[in-house]
Design a protein around this motif. Structure first.
Motif, PDB file in Angstrom:
ATOM      1  N   LEU A 197       0.775  -1.236  -0.011  1.00 17.01           N
ATOM      2  CA  LEU A 197      -0.118   0.050   0.101  1.00 17.01           C
ATOM      3  C   LEU A 197       0.848   1.131  -0.201  1.00 17.01           C
ATOM      4  CD1 LEU A 197      -2.983  -1.103   2.741  1.00 17.01           C
ATOM      5  CD2 LEU A 197      -2.941  -0.947   0.141  1.00 17.01           C
ATOM      6  N   LEU A 198       2.099   1.091   0.403  1.00 18.10           N
ATOM      7  CA  LEU A 198       2.985   2.450   0.543  1.00 18.10           C
ATOM      8  C   LEU A 198       4.232   2.131  -0.021  1.00 18.10           C
ATOM      9  CD1 LEU A 198       3.283   5.114   2.063  1.00 18.10           C
ATOM     10  CD2 LEU A 198       4.047   4.106   3.856  1.00 18.10           C
ATOM     11  N   PHE A 199       4.557   0.705   0.011  1.00 20.32           N
ATOM     12  CA  PHE A 199       6.178   0.440  -0.406  1.00 20.32           C
ATOM     13  C   PHE A 199       6.043  -0.374  -1.529  1.00 20.32           C
ATOM     14  CE2 PHE A 199       6.310   1.061   4.343  1.00 20.32           C
ATOM     15  CZ  PHE A 199       7.041   2.062   4.503  1.00 20.32           C
ATOM     16  N   ILE A 200       7.464  -0.360  -2.205  1.00 21.20           N
ATOM     17  CA  ILE A 200       7.633  -1.186  -3.366  1.00 21.20           C
ATOM     18  C   ILE A 200       8.045  -2.498  -2.832  1.00 21.20           C
ATOM     19  CG2 ILE A 200       9.381  -1.696  -5.182  1.00 21.20           C
ATOM     20  CD1 ILE A 200       7.175   0.248  -6.069  1.00 21.20           C
ATOM     21  N   THR A 201       7.468  -3.616  -2.955  1.00 16.90           N
ATOM     22  CA  THR A 201       7.701  -4.871  -2.450  1.00 16.90           C
ATOM     23  C   THR A 201       8.449  -5.994  -3.616  1.00 16.90           C
ATOM     24  OG1 THR A 201       5.525  -5.823  -3.300  1.00 16.90           O
ATOM     25  CG2 THR A 201       5.735  -4.756  -0.839  1.00 16.90           C
ATOM     26  N   ASP A 228       3.965   5.745  -7.915  1.00 19.27           N
ATOM     27  CA  ASP A 228       3.341   4.987  -9.179  1.00 19.27           C
ATOM     28  C   ASP A 228       1.958   5.212  -8.989  1.00 19.27           C
ATOM     29  OD1 ASP A 228       5.601   3.582 -10.533  1.00 19.27           O
ATOM     30  OD2 ASP A 228       6.050   3.058  -8.418  1.00 19.27           O
ATOM     31  N   ARG A 229       1.274   5.070  -8.108  1.00 16.92           N
ATOM     32  CA  ARG A 229      -0.146   5.207  -7.706  1.00 16.92           C
ATOM     33  C   ARG A 229      -0.690   6.411  -8.064  1.00 16.92           C
ATOM     34  NH1 ARG A 229      -2.268   1.360  -4.587  1.00 16.92           N
ATOM     35  NH2 ARG A 229      -1.032  -0.127  -3.474  1.00 16.92           N
ATOM     36  N   LEU A 230      -0.039   7.740  -8.133  1.00 20.14           N
ATOM     37  CA  LEU A 230      -0.407   9.270  -8.289  1.00 20.14           C
ATOM     38  C   LEU A 230      -0.063   9.187  -9.618  1.00 20.14           C
ATOM     39  CD1 LEU A 230       1.631  11.222  -5.451  1.00 20.14           C
ATOM     40  CD2 LEU A 230      -0.994  11.048  -5.822  1.00 20.14           C
ATOM     41  N   PHE A 231       0.780   8.663 -10.357  1.00 25.04           N
ATOM     42  CA  PHE A 231       0.993   8.997 -11.930  1.00 25.04           C
ATOM     43  C   PHE A 231       0.739   7.882 -12.676  1.00 25.04           C
ATOM     44  CE2 PHE A 231       4.066  11.677  -9.471  1.00 25.04           C
ATOM     45  CZ  PHE A 231       3.668  12.785  -9.791  1.00 25.04           C
TER      46      PHE A 231
END
Length: 271
Positions: A197-201, A228-231
């Motif tokens: 939800l927040l980090f690149i896993t 990534d979520r924003l753009f």
């Protein structure tokens, strides 16, 4: 400035970063070996190719890091950069957080440019050419990309006004995050779902290493996936559908170190 550099040298910050990097990569490599139950010789055969990139990247990284420190020292002394437009003159915890987020966004921009700029992509595709992504893939960086990456970091530090303290904090967290993201260690799905939800896993970054578009051009984030979520560059795909490598490196050896170093220049000649 001399006092600042002398203090940094005495604290052996660069050396500590190298030891941290090596320590974490060894721990994750062993964990991968145990978790996957693969043959150690087979895993080492793959990893040793990526380890060879240390011989080309480390001299460039160390020499240019001195310039990054100089730029950071200069912006700190002259109060130059976006961070100094914020209220207050000292680095409190809020400024550290904002600085970290700003640098993480800059790394997102850098990563997008490496994919979208043809001349840069010729070097970056060497990283993507690995057909067995694991923690050693983190090392798989063409020396010209190392040069480009650290030069971009100098620009980001100059524009942002990031202090030495921010850089050390950023580099420490980034080291662990990048190594973890490239690992093939299986994190429980429920935990990873929360983390991504927040980090690149690892699963998100494995999608980025899928061999063909549009998945190669997604999940550019360095530490955070919020950009990534924003753009609109955030993507997921079933793990069983992921195939590592890159489509425009097919028919070339992904395990020949000399060929990997020469490839971007040969491609340029052919064009």
């Amino acid at each position: 400035m001399q006092a600042l550099l002398h203090s940094l040298w005495n604290n052996h910050s660069t050396l500590l970063q190298i030891f941290l990097f090596l320590g974490v990569i060894i721990l994750i490599w062993v964990a991968e070996l145990h978790n996957a139950l693969v043959d150690a010789k087979e895993k080492w055969r793959h990893s040793r190719v990526n380890l060879l990139f240390i011989t080309t990247a480390l001299p460039i990284q160390l020499s240019l890091s001195a310039l990054v420190i100089l730029v950071s020292g200069w912006v700190t002394i002259h109060h130059w950069g976006l961070l100094y437009l914020l209220p207050g003159t000292t680095y409190g915890w809020l400024k550290y957080l904002i600085a970290f987020l700003l640098l993480d966004f800059c790394e997102y921009v850098y990563h997008v440019l490496m994919h979208k700029t043809p001349k840069f992509w010729n070097f970056h595709l060497i990283h993507h050419s690995d057909e067995e992504v694991d923690v050693s893939t983190t090392l798989r960086e063409h020396p010209c990309e190392t040069f480009i990456r650290v030069c971009f970091l100098m620009v980001w530090v100059f524009l942002s006004g990031a202090s030495i303290g921010v850089l050390l904090l950023r580099q420490t967290i980034q080291t662990v995050a990048n190594l973890t993201a490239h690992s093939n260690y299986k994190i429980p799905v429920k935990i990873e779902r929360i983390c991504q939800l927040l980090f690149i896993t690892p699963r998100l970054h494995q999608v980025h290493h899928h061999f063909e578009l549009p998945y190669t051009d997604c999940n550019y984030g360095d530490v955070f996936c919020i950009w990534d979520r924003l753009f609109g560059t955030y993507r997921e795909m079933p793990e069983e559908d992921i195939k590592f490598g890159v489509d425009n490196y097919q028919n070339y050896s992904s395990s020949d170190f000399k060929a990997l170093i020469q490839h971007p220049f040969l491609e340029k000649k052919n064009k």
